[in-house]
Structures are given as structure tokens and as C-alpha cells.
Design an enzyme around this catalytic site. Structure first.
Site, PDB file in Angstrom:
ATOM      1  N   HIS A 129      47.813  92.986  46.051  1.00 42.39           N
ATOM      2  CA  HIS A 129      48.586  93.450  45.121  1.00 42.39           C
ATOM      3  C   HIS A 129      47.794  94.533  44.332  1.00 42.39           C
ATOM      4  CE1 HIS A 129      51.623  92.732  41.464  1.00 42.39           C
ATOM      5  NE2 HIS A 129      51.231  93.879  41.722  1.00 42.39           N
ATOM      6  N   THR A 189      53.073  88.979  41.124  1.00 46.92           N
ATOM      7  CA  THR A 189      52.612  89.217  42.467  1.00 46.92           C
ATOM      8  C   THR A 189      53.907  88.316  43.421  1.00 46.92           C
ATOM      9  OG1 THR A 189      50.484  89.440  42.191  1.00 46.92           O
ATOM     10  CG2 THR A 189      50.963  88.523  44.254  1.00 46.92           C
ATOM     11  N   GLU A 234      59.720  90.401  51.422  1.00 50.56           N
ATOM     12  CA  GLU A 234      60.524  89.539  52.399  1.00 50.56           C
ATOM     13  C   GLU A 234      61.775  90.091  52.401  1.00 50.56           C
ATOM     14  OE1 GLU A 234      59.248  85.452  53.518  1.00 50.56           O
ATOM     15  OE2 GLU A 234      59.208  85.430  51.098  1.00 50.56           O
TER      16      GLU A 234
END
Length: 130
Positions: free
Chosen positions: A71, A37, A45
Site C-alpha cells: 500500500h 489497507t 480481490e
């Protein structure tokens, strides 16, 4: 300092082939050999940074200030994923992105990322205690 103006809809895509270094085992977020994750978040990002990079003048940058991640599916080593970041909203110096991460047609994750526009040198000086 003058900040650039961004419009919703701005987008960028980044890709990753999952390696052992990207797994939950390697990054310490679990004990399974699938995409961790924290790496999903880093990929999301990176896509948001890529979306704004070509429009940001020297001396200005963005920093991540908030993220929310779901996730949804495991991705084993050797598989290829991509993250598509789309600017959903601009609120002053805050940029709100919606990111989808997919392996082929499989939805791996949905991520909301908020970034803030700021003066790069002032930020670094503040971080260094100046």
C-alpha cells in the site's frame, strides 16, 4: 468436475469512490481517515473475481488463498480509485494475478493475489463440516 482453462493476460477493472466506511478508522486498521489497507485488498480481490466470472461455469468458483500487498499512497474520502487485475500465471488450478490500484495516475497499491479453482458445493460442504 471439469475446470475451465484460463490464459494469462485475462483482466478486469473495478472502481470505488472512497467513503467513510472504507477508511482505516472504520475498518479498524488504523486511526486515519484514508482508504484502509483491508479495503484495498478487498478491491483487488474483487477485480480478480471479475476477471474470471464470465468464464466460470456453474458449480465452479475461485477462492483467495494468498495475497501480498504494498500500500503505497494514501487516498482520502471522496476520491475515486480503480483496481486492474491481470492474470499473470496459471499453475494447474492456481491462478496468480497482478493487481494495480490507482487514483488517476497515482499508484496507490500493488497486490499479488493467488486464487484456487474449486468445486463450489464441495467447498461449502467442507466449510460447514459435512
Amino acid at each position: 468436475m471439469e475446470f475451465p482453462e484460463f490464459s494469462p493476460g485475462l483482466s478486469a477493472r473495478v472502481e470505488l469512490t472512497v467513503t467513510d466506511a472504507d477508511t482505516a478508522q472504520a475498518v479498524g486498521s488504523g486511526d486515519v481517515p484514508v482508504l484502509g489497507t483491508p479495503r484495498v485488498l478487498a478491491l483487488a480481490e474483487a477485480a480478480t473475481v471479475a476477471a474470471t466470472a464470465r468464464l466460470i461455469p456453474g458449480g465452479v468458483t475461485t477462492v483467495g488463498v494468498r495475497a501480498e500487498i504494498s500500500h503505497l499512497a494514501p487516498t482520502p474520502v471522496g476520491r475515486h480509485v480503480h483496481a486492474l487485475a491481470t492474470l499473470a500465471e496459471v499453475d494447474g488450478r492456481k491462478l496468480h494475478f497482478e493487481v494495480v490500484v490507482r487514483e488517476g495516475e497515482t499508484l496507490v497499491a500493488e497486490v499479488r493475489v493467488e486464487r484456487a479453482l474449486l468445486d463450489r458445493q464441495r467447498f461449502i460442504a467442507k466449510a460447514n463440516g459435512s
